[in-house]
Design an enzyme around this catalytic site. Structure first.
Site, PDB file in Angstrom:
ATOM      1  N   GLY A 148      21.330  -4.677 -13.182  1.00 35.66           N
ATOM      2  CA  GLY A 148      20.929  -5.376 -14.511  1.00 35.66           C
ATOM      3  C   GLY A 148      21.689  -6.447 -15.375  1.00 35.66           C
ATOM      4  CE  LYS A 149      26.781  -8.121 -12.040  1.00 36.56           C
ATOM      5  NZ  LYS A 149      26.125  -6.992 -11.444  1.00 36.56           N
ATOM      6  NE  ARG A 208      28.056  -7.869  -2.556  1.00 33.95           N
ATOM      7  CZ  ARG A 208      28.075  -6.701  -2.644  1.00 33.95           C
ATOM      8  NH1 ARG A 208      28.952  -6.174  -1.809  1.00 33.95           N
ATOM      9  NH2 ARG A 208      27.490  -5.854  -3.646  1.00 33.95           N
ATOM     10  NE  ARG A 251      20.302   0.326  -9.798  1.00 37.93           N
ATOM     11  CZ  ARG A 251      18.774  -0.026 -10.372  1.00 37.93           C
ATOM     12  NH1 ARG A 251      17.893   0.956 -10.364  1.00 37.93           N
ATOM     13  NH2 ARG A 251      18.530  -1.365 -10.122  1.00 37.93           N
ATOM     14  CG  ASN A 278      20.073  -8.011  -1.860  1.00 36.32           C
ATOM     15  OD1 ASN A 278      20.382  -8.124  -2.882  1.00 36.32           O
ATOM     16  ND2 ASN A 278      21.050  -8.368  -0.986  1.00 36.32           N
ATOM     17  CB  SER A 279      14.210 -11.490  -1.710  1.00 29.94           C
ATOM     18  OG  SER A 279      13.475 -10.821  -2.440  1.00 29.94           O
ATOM     19  NE  ARG A 280      20.646 -10.911  -4.378  1.00 26.08           N
ATOM     20  CZ  ARG A 280      21.652 -10.317  -5.145  1.00 26.08           C
ATOM     21  NH1 ARG A 280      22.059 -10.763  -6.351  1.00 26.08           N
ATOM     22  NH2 ARG A 280      22.031  -8.949  -5.262  1.00 26.08           N
TER      23      ARG A 280
HETATM   24  P1  GTP Z   1      23.639  -8.647  -8.924  1.00 27.95           P
HETATM   25  O1  GTP Z   1      23.298  -9.993  -8.824  1.00 27.95           O
HETATM   26  O2  GTP Z   1      23.552  -7.888  -7.447  1.00 27.95           O
HETATM   27  O3  GTP Z   1      24.950  -8.591  -9.184  1.00 27.95           O
HETATM   28  O4  GTP Z   1      22.828  -7.666  -9.814  1.00 27.95           O
HETATM   29  P2  GTP Z   1      22.472  -7.634 -11.316  1.00 27.95           P
HETATM   30  O5  GTP Z   1      23.309  -6.776 -11.973  1.00 27.95           O
HETATM   31  O6  GTP Z   1      22.364  -9.256 -11.778  1.00 27.95           O
HETATM   32  O7  GTP Z   1      20.785  -7.063 -11.526  1.00 27.95           O
HETATM   33  P3  GTP Z   1      19.488  -7.705 -12.156  1.00 27.95           P
HETATM   34  O8  GTP Z   1      19.873  -8.107 -13.374  1.00 27.95           O
HETATM   35  O9  GTP Z   1      19.224  -8.619 -10.804  1.00 27.95           O
HETATM   36  O10 GTP Z   1      18.704  -6.301 -11.795  1.00 27.95           O
HETATM   37  C1  GTP Z   1      18.599  -5.786 -10.540  1.00 27.95           C
HETATM   38  C2  GTP Z   1      17.235  -4.735 -10.626  1.00 27.95           C
HETATM   39  O11 GTP Z   1      17.388  -3.913 -11.920  1.00 27.95           O
HETATM   40  C3  GTP Z   1      16.042  -5.538 -10.749  1.00 27.95           C
HETATM   41  O12 GTP Z   1      15.164  -4.806 -10.113  1.00 27.95           O
HETATM   42  C4  GTP Z   1      15.803  -5.194 -12.149  1.00 27.95           C
HETATM   43  O13 GTP Z   1      14.168  -5.187 -12.463  1.00 27.95           O
HETATM   44  C5  GTP Z   1      16.306  -3.827 -12.691  1.00 27.95           C
HETATM   45  N1  GTP Z   1      16.643  -3.720 -13.995  1.00 27.95           N
HETATM   46  C6  GTP Z   1      17.442  -4.580 -14.715  1.00 27.95           C
HETATM   47  N2  GTP Z   1      17.531  -4.344 -16.147  1.00 27.95           N
HETATM   48  C7  GTP Z   1      16.814  -3.037 -16.126  1.00 27.95           C
HETATM   49  C8  GTP Z   1      16.561  -2.292 -17.307  1.00 27.95           C
HETATM   50  O14 GTP Z   1      17.170  -2.676 -18.163  1.00 27.95           O
HETATM   51  N3  GTP Z   1      15.894  -1.198 -17.108  1.00 27.95           N
HETATM   52  C9  GTP Z   1      15.434  -0.977 -15.870  1.00 27.95           C
HETATM   53  N4  GTP Z   1      14.673   0.096 -15.682  1.00 27.95           N
HETATM   54  N5  GTP Z   1      15.601  -1.723 -14.816  1.00 27.95           N
HETATM   55  C10 GTP Z   1      16.233  -2.937 -14.910  1.00 27.95           C
HETATM   56  C1  SPV Z   2      26.219  -8.720  -5.667  1.00 28.84           C
HETATM   57  O1  SPV Z   2      25.736  -8.227  -4.712  1.00 28.84           O
HETATM   58  O2  SPV Z   2      26.813  -8.441  -6.726  1.00 28.84           O
HETATM   59  C2  SPV Z   2      25.594 -10.297  -5.992  1.00 28.84           C
HETATM   60  C3  SPV Z   2      24.918 -10.896  -4.909  1.00 28.84           C
HETATM   61  O3  SPV Z   2      25.967 -10.621  -6.830  1.00 28.84           O
HETATM   62  S1  SPV Z   2      26.147 -11.512  -3.694  1.00 28.84           S
HETATM   63  O4  SPV Z   2      26.530 -12.636  -4.073  1.00 28.84           O
HETATM   64  O5  SPV Z   2      25.626 -11.201  -2.528  1.00 28.84           O
HETATM   65  O6  SPV Z   2      27.464 -10.607  -3.825  1.00 28.84           O
HETATM   66 MN    MN Z   3      26.868  -9.527  -8.556  1.00 22.02          MN
END
Ligand code: GTP
Ligand code: SPV
Ligand code: MN
Length: 595
Positions: free
Chosen positions: A254-255, A72, A408, A375-377
């Site tokens: 981490g969501k 983004r 974080r 940020n690969s998806r």
């Molecule tokens: P968006 O899709 O961008 O909204 O991200 P998200 O909030 O869903 O994050 P996602 O669960 O994909 O995690 C993003 C990064 O955080 C990854 O590299 C995970 O490995 C790391 N991560 C997730 N949960 C944990 C945790 O409990 N501990 C640690 N150390 N890393 C975590």
């Molecule tokens: C985020 O960045 O919070 C995502 C990926 O979930 S995006 O759809 O690019 O916003």
């Molecule tokens: Mn998101």
């Protein structure tokens, strides 16, 4: 192809788009498998998509965006309203007429020689009173195929709309490399989104962040509901009762991982289960019984690939094994599959990095050049998720027991704490901060304030948004969910994460739910209620002792006073729309910390 609807509002707008962008032809997306298959075939021919190994990854394809178009672009994202007060420093604001005058020339004739796809889509379960319809026009097949996974597209969406004029108009053109003229622009008062010169997820899948957060949070403000950057999960106890938790963490914090958590053995053997309702966005309404109910407006997961593996998140990995579009991951040429950092230890012998340059797997140095973009998806259909909640399509949504904020924070925030009240919880959300990630263009690892994880997604004045949260609390009264804050990312002096995280976050969820049930007491501190260290169950948790937990729960008052200054600066920056109640919460916190 002829249009699919007799809705005159839709027909008029599509005609307007044709007159503006002058495509050679227009194709209405009906959502049929035959039509989608033909589009996939076309994209294979042009190289827009690569078909992957259909035995190992049935229905899966690979796509690469332009090198300068991988996340983004917050500095090129605008909210355009007639309300000058929406220019509150956290979001880019511009007066709508001026923005339209600036952007219209970019759209003029932009689809000449190309095809315009008209995608009707429904955000939320078809038939739900809380769902909303959008129509996106685009010249990108990649966008059509992603929208098919992420939303409910085609005739069913048009049926949901009926003759109504209440739909979000999204115009996207040119998945291009022209970063100079890249714009992601929202007109909440007109229900309109204009996106141009990008082909990356959050910038172009207009149902997602653009509609379901930026436009929807404004609609929620006007109509008395909430659109939040929150996952929704259910925790089933051994009796079969399910409690639902929503959680707001900033992008790439981490969501998805929490939403698909697999409980550790100590809970699994007792019969606890975790179910996924959503991994990114929650729309929440006050239900007939006075409680808050959440639906997930999406129909799939647009998740971060790196770090996803059999151990960290087996459910996410399984979800990506069929019908998935991979974007900017590495191409494993040994068996025509995919690879990313953290999938397994070693990169494949013969891999092509995401930029398309050949890389010898043997020369790969961990931490050096990445094979997959950070940020690969993956874009994966919800139906492939092994832990998908049976309430996923419930038109009424699920009742929310607890809401969790988190980010974080290497030092300041403890593993978990509970707010004293709803208003204090809103303060906690408003004061969120997190180290930046690769999900947005710009520097990574810089601490910035990110209220409710919504910083990039506010659709109106942030102070008014806080006031709306306080109002929702008044409406909900004693039926309001309890509010918590977590931090999985505390580090030791060498910079290693102290808490194991992932599945073991269940141990923290259990404390949260026990608090909601009134089954465990807590320590009243300056920042909120903290657990007694003994109440975080660390049975069978290698390397974590009671002292580790005590360390994770430690609150450094000097750091917190420093942080309070950051919140004060944020409030000053937002300006006089910040509710007095939150200023009072901030002052009360400072007083408690100074005692
Ligand atoms: P968006 O899709 O961008 O909204 O991200 P998200 O909030 O869903 O994050 P996602 O669960 O994909 O995690 C993003 C990064 O955080 C990854 O590299 C995970 O490995 C790391 N991560 C997730 N949960 C944990 C945790 O409990 N501990 C640690 N150390 N890393 C975590
Ligand atoms: C985020 O960045 O919070 C995502 C990926 O979930 S995006 O759809 O690019 O916003
Ligand atoms: Mn998101």
């Amino acid at each position: 192809m002829s249009s699919l609807t007799s809705n005159q509002h839709v027909l008029d707008w599509v005609k307007e788009m044709e007159d503006l962008m002058t495509p050679d032809k227009t194709i209405w997306i009906d959502g049929s498998e035959g039509q989608l298959r033909a589009l996939r075939e076309e994209a294979f021919k042009t190289g827009e998509l690569t078909e992957l190994n259909q035995e190992k990854l049935p229905g899966c394809v690979l796509h690469h965006t332009a090198k300068n178009d991988v996340a983004r672009v917050e500095d090129r994202t605008f909210i355009c309203t007639s309300n000058k007060a929406d220019d509150c420093a956290m979001i880019n604001w511009m007066e709508p007429t001026a923005m339209k005058a600036k952007l219209t020339p970019l759209y003029k004739g932009v689809m000449k020689g190309r095809t315009m796809y008209v995608i009707p889509y429904c955000m939320g379960p078809v038939g739900s009173p809380f769902s909303k319809v959008g129509i996106e026009v685009t010249d990108s097949i990649y966008v059509v195929l992603n929208m098919d996974i992420m939303t409910r597209i085609g005739i069913k969406a048009l049926r949901q709309l009926g003759d109504s004029n209440d739909f979000v108009r999204g115009q996207h053109a040119r998945a291009d490399i022209d970063a100079e003229n890249r714009y992601i622009v929202h007109f909440p008062e007109d229900n309109a989104i204009w996106s141009i010169n990008s082909g990356y997820g959050g910038n172009v899948l207009l149902g997602k962040k653009c509609f379901a957060l930026r436009i929807a949070c404004y609609q929620g403000y006007k109509e008395g509901w909430m659109a939040e950057h929150m996952l929704i999960l259910g925790v089933e106890d051994p009796s079969g009762h399910v409690d639902y938790v929503t959680a707001a963490f900033p992008s790439a914090c981490g969501k998805t991982n929490l939403a698909m958590l697999i409980p550790p053995e100590i809970y699994a053997k007792k019969g606890y289960k975790v179910w996924t309702v959503g991994d990114d966005i929650a729309w929440m309404h006050v239900g007939a019984d006075g409680r808050l109910y959440a639906i997930n407006p999406e129909n799939g997961f647009f998740g971060v690939a790196p770090g996803t593996n059999e151990k960290s998140n087996p459910n996410a990995l399984a979800t990506t094994r069929q019908g998935t579009i991979f974007t900017n991951v590495a191409h494993n040429l040994t068996d025509n599959t995919v690879w990313w950092e953290g999938l397994d230890k070693n990169p494949p012998e013969d891999a092509q990095e995401w930029t398309g340059l050949a890389v010898d797997g043997k020369e790969y140095v961990a931490g050096g050049g990445k094979l997959a973009h950070p940020n690969s998806r993956f874009t994966a259909p919800a139906t492939g998720c092994p832990c998908l909640s049976k309430e996923f399509n419930n038109p009424d949504g699920v009742p929310v027991t607890a809401m969790v904020f988190g980010g974080r924070r290497a030092k300041t925030a403890p593993l978990v704490y509970q707010s004293f009240s709803w208003n204090h919880g809103v303060y906690v959300g408003s004061s969120m901060a997190s180290e930046t990630t690769a999900a947005a263009a710009g520097a990574v690892g810089v601490v910035r304030r990110d209220p409710m994880a919504m910083r990039p997604f506010f659709g109106y004045n942030v102070g008014d948004y806080f006031a709306h949260w306080l109002d929702m609390g008044k409406k909900l009264g004693d039926k309001a969910p309890k509010i918590f804050h977590v931090n999985w990312f505390r580090t030791d002096d060498e910079g290693h994460f102290i808490w194991p995280g992932f599945g073991d976050n269940m141990r923290v969820l259990m404390w949260i739910l026990n608090r909601c049930k009134g089954e465990v007491d807590a320590v009243e501190t300056a920042i909120g209620y903290l657990p007694h260290a003994e109440d975080i169950d660390i049975t069978d948790l290698n390397g974590v002792t009671l002292d580790t937990v005590k360390n994770l729960l430690n609150v450094d008052k000097d750091l917190w006073l420093e942080d309070a200054k950051g919140v004060e600066e944020l409030y000053d920056q937002i300006g006089d729309h910040v509710p007095a109640e939150l200023r009072a919460e901030l002052n009360a916190l400072k007083d408690r910390l100074s005692k």
